[in-house]
Design an enzyme around this catalytic site. Structure first.
Site, short mmCIF file in Angstrom:
data_model
loop_
_atom_site.label_atom_id
_atom_site.label_comp_id
_atom_site.label_asym_id
_atom_site.label_seq_id
_atom_site.Cartn_x
_atom_site.Cartn_y
_atom_site.Cartn_z
N ASP A 149 -4.90 7.28 1.25
CA ASP A 149 -4.04 6.14 1.54
C ASP A 149 -2.78 6.71 2.19
O ASP A 149 -2.72 7.92 2.46
CB ASP A 149 -3.72 5.34 0.26
CG ASP A 149 -3.53 3.86 0.55
OD1 ASP A 149 -2.64 3.52 1.34
OD2 ASP A 149 -4.28 3.04 -0.02
N HIS A 220 -3.73 2.24 6.45
CA HIS A 220 -3.43 2.98 5.21
C HIS A 220 -3.62 4.49 5.39
O HIS A 220 -4.09 5.16 4.49
CB HIS A 220 -4.34 2.50 4.06
CG HIS A 220 -3.93 1.19 3.49
ND1 HIS A 220 -2.99 1.06 2.50
CD2 HIS A 220 -4.32 -0.08 3.77
CE1 HIS A 220 -2.82 -0.22 2.19
NE2 HIS A 220 -3.61 -0.94 2.95
N GLU A 283 -5.94 -4.47 5.38
CA GLU A 283 -4.53 -4.55 5.77
C GLU A 283 -4.20 -3.67 6.99
O GLU A 283 -3.24 -2.90 6.97
CB GLU A 283 -3.64 -4.14 4.58
CG GLU A 283 -3.80 -5.05 3.39
CD GLU A 283 -2.93 -4.65 2.20
OE1 GLU A 283 -2.48 -5.56 1.50
OE2 GLU A 283 -2.71 -3.45 1.97
C1 TNX Z 1 -3.46 -4.46 -1.65
S1 TNX Z 1 -6.41 -4.21 -2.27
C2 TNX Z 1 -4.03 -3.28 -1.22
C3 TNX Z 1 -3.59 -2.01 -1.82
C4 TNX Z 1 -2.41 -2.20 -2.71
C5 TNX Z 1 -2.65 -3.40 -3.59
C6 TNX Z 1 -1.59 -3.63 -4.61
C7 TNX Z 1 -6.36 -3.57 -0.93
C8 TNX Z 1 -7.64 -3.44 -0.32
N1 TNX Z 1 -5.15 -3.23 -0.42
O1 TNX Z 1 -3.30 -1.11 -0.78
O2 TNX Z 1 -2.25 -1.06 -3.48
O3 TNX Z 1 -2.74 -4.55 -2.78
O4 TNX Z 1 -1.97 -4.60 -5.50
#
Ligand code: TNX
Length: 691
Positions: A149, A220, A283
């Protein structure tokens, strides 16, 4: 035949006398039938055999245990079933004794998973093993390892040493020691060597746990880019991801990036024998690609009209790479966007259950991990001192309540695409190892039961009755689980404590101090409490774990169905806080209320005047905040009634923040709350309940 009734009685009597209570096994087995007596365990004398019939009917994870006073035998569908039977036997055994009875057991879902983010904060191998041990004992069979990440690249990749030399430490190449002994250093980094990965994979396999590795791409990826800046676009538009990070998206137009990803996945294939590889895909700040000539060229080549379509193009290429190495691909639900996917690809539904249902309708397999039930990085209670809350409060009952098949209007064939359920523990807040334990347990016990036990056998109250012994077991493993809170509420004018589960050790104080281990112990007798706002409870669990302190005494929520809603005007002698005007305690909307902006003083009033006099059988008047039982209640006050709006008389006093008066059909023109004494807090007045 004639003597049957007599026989039945004599046969039933001992069963009734000795019938053991249901053993406290988690996850709750499919079937349990009690026998008579118990068997004193002699080492090595459980007879195991595999049963092709059981395997055919209920799969390799199924098993049947029979215990009589003479011995015990286990049949299993396969190796996993034998392993799970052993886990059950270990939960059954008490003081070297097993209660006689029969258990038939098999899982509801094939995928019963847990994801640990080791990027935001690293978890050393010993800690991962401890987690795997506990997971296995609850028949969880999938460990999803979030290995990369923005904050860290955690796996050694032969041929690319920079990934870990730089990417595994926060700050460029800065060598921060892994775990500080006292867990105080929030910046620690670290990574798993190839040898450590091999060892953990074998450790998991011995416990029938499949590891699903994840390298989160194309977003990420700040840590990967810190090691290899060349993977980024040539011109970055400077935009940031949801989480505020820029420069963390792989360029999707750079051919060498696919060579590198192919190499990484090829190396990981050598370490992870399981069927799945997770590519993340969540994301992604797609704007990063907007101004990049390579990405634009890629769009042209593929005839794409929107930058967003590059995501699907990237995902399709990853599918090819992952598949070439013999894995099926998994991704977060964002990979559903923008085009077709390989039918073998599996979707992990995290933003809710909706994307999972959509994917199932498209014929794709789905693992349900919706934030509001499955994100263990959320707070578990509004008072928790750390944790996210974007998906709400993920309490133990909230986890337990999740049914992955309840919703979406799926056909049975589509439901069959939902392969299981998974909890996710993101590590932004896991700055010390005990925080991981506290966030994971006992919520993971609840999730294990979601994944294993048939829906009709699931019941939260029953689960809580089985939880106490599980906490003993967790404590014995050295797991710093989170002890659930007790609650206190009023019943017939006295305070009653509701322990989190039967026999929990709950202590209380009457003077606002935090209950210590030697404070008065709740023994089931209702208490007369003079100052409910100063009442405190705290539950003490095995291994010295303590719950948060619960403050004050709750009321049962007021029932408002069928109450009268006459036209009324409202006023108060107290100043108004923000937009909580007096009218909000007379609009018959329980979500709004009056709130003073000053402490209550003796003689202050809150008055309701009805447009037309009303005949009332009763009035009940709650004060204080609904979500916080003792916040801003009327502590010492009187409920007064008037037939003409001028002369008032006392109808009832306030206790625990509410007053209730029987009016037996009296005609009422006005009602008011009068404070009898100064109080330290502001005042919230709810709408009265008129009948
Ligand atoms: C969303 S869940 C994210 C993570 C974060 C999390 C915190 C996901 C696939 N992406 O990168 O850590 O929310 O709750």
């Amino acid at each position: 035949m004639k003597s049957l009734p007599a026989l039945m009685i004599s046969a039933l009597l001992p069963i009734h006398l000795f019938a053991a209570a249901e053993p406290p096994i988690v996850p709750r087995p499919v079937e349990w039938s009690p026998g008579t007596g118990e068997w004193v365990v002699k080492p090595g004398s459980v007879a195991f055999r595999t049963s092709p019939a059981l395997a055919a009917e209920h799969g390799p994870e199924s098993y049947r245990i029979r215990v009589t006073t003479k011995g015990s035998e286990v049949e299993s569908g396969g190796e996993a079933g034998r392993f799970y039977a052993t886990q059950t036997l270990m939960q059954l055994e008490q003081n070297r004794r097993l209660p006689a009875g029969e258990i038939l057991d098999y899982p509801r879902f094939a995928w019963r998973g847990f994801m640990l983010d080791v990027s935001r904060h690293f978890a050393p191998p010993a800690q991962v093993k401890k987690l795997l041990d506990a997971m296995a004992s609850y028949k969880l069979n999938t460990f999803h390892w979030h290995l990369s990440d923005d904050q860290g690249w955690r796996i050694e990749i032969p041929g690319y040493p920079e990934l870990t030399r730089k990417g595994a430490w926060r700050g460029a190449g800065e060598a921060v020691p892994a775990w500080k002994e006292d867990g105080s250093d929030a910046r620690y980094g670290g990574f798993y060597t190839v040898g450590e990965i091999r060892e953990i994979v074998a450790y998991a396999a011995a416990r029938h746990i499949t590891i699903v590795p994840e390298i989160d791409v194309p977003g990420h990826s700040y840590a990967a880019a810190a090691a290899h800046p060349e993977i980024l676009c040539t011109t970055t538009s400077g935009t940031r991801s949801v989480q505020g990070v820029s420069g963390n998206v792989w360029c999707v137009g750079r051919e060498d990036n696919y060579v590198l990803l192919d190499h990484i996945i090829g190396e990981m294939r050598k370490l992870f024998p399981g069927p799945y590889f997770h590519i993340g895909g969540d994301e992604v700040n797609q704007n990063a690609w907007r101004d990049c000539p390579r990405c634009r060229a890629r769009m042209q080549e593929k005839g794409l009209t929107q930058v967003g379509q590059l995501q699907n193009d990237f995902v399709r290429r990853m599918e090819k790479i992952v598949t070439k190495h013999g894995f099926a691909m998994l991704g977060w639900n964002e990979i559903l966007h923008g085009g077709e996917l390989d039918p073998a690809t599996v979707i992990m539904s995290w933003t809710g259950t909706g994307p999972g249902y959509d994917a199932a309708r498209r014929g794709l397999r789905v693992v349900m991990a919706p934030g509001p039930h499955c994100y263990f990085d959320m707070k578990e209670n509004a008072q928790d001192s750390f944790g996210h809350s974007w998906a709400g409060i993920v309490s133990l009952p909230k986890v337990y309540a999740f049914d992955p098949l309840d919703g979406g209007g799926l056909t049975p064939e589509q439901q069959a695409k939902i392969v299981g359920v998974q909890a996710c523990l993101w590590a932004e807040y896991l700055t010390a190892p005990e925080r991981q334990d506290q966030k994971a347990w006992p919520r993971l016990c609840a999730l294990a039961e979601v994944g294993w036990t048939p829906q009709p056998r699931r019941d939260f109250t029953n689960f809580m009755e089985r939880l106490g012994p599980q906490l003993e077991r967790l404590a014995a493993r050295g797991i710093g689980y989170r002890m659930p809170e007790a609650a206190a509420r009023v019943e017939q004018g006295k305070v009653v404590i509701v322990p989190p589960f039967a026999d929990a050790d709950v202590r209380y104080t009457l003077d606002g101090t935090e209950p210590a281990a030697d404070a008065a112990r709740w023994a089931g007798q209702p208490l007369a409490v003079e100052h409910p706002a100063d009442f405190r409870t705290r539950a003490f669990g095995p291994g010295g774990r303590t719950s948060l302190v619960t403050k004050g005494v709750g009321r049962a929520p007021a029932r408002r169905d069928g109450a009268l809603k006459p036209k009324v005007s409202a006023e108060s002698t107290l100043p108004v806080y923000a937009d909580h005007a007096p009218a909000h305690a007379a609009d018959w909307d329980e979500k709004t209320f009056f709130w003073s902006s000053a402490k209550g003083r003796k003689g202050e009033m809150f008055t309701l005047v009805f447009e037309e006099p009303v005949k009332l059988a009763s009035v009940e008047w709650p004060t204080g905040k609904l979500d916080d039982p003792t916040a801003d209640i009327v502590i010492d006050g009187t409920l007064e009634v008037s037939a003409d709006g001028a002369v008032f008389e006392r109808a009832a006093g306030f206790a625990y923040g509410a007053a209730r008066a029987e009016l037996n059909g009296r005609t009422v023109k006005a009602l008011r709350v009068v404070l009898n004494a100064d109080q330290e807090t502001w005042v919230v007045v709810q709408d009265p309940i008129l009948r």
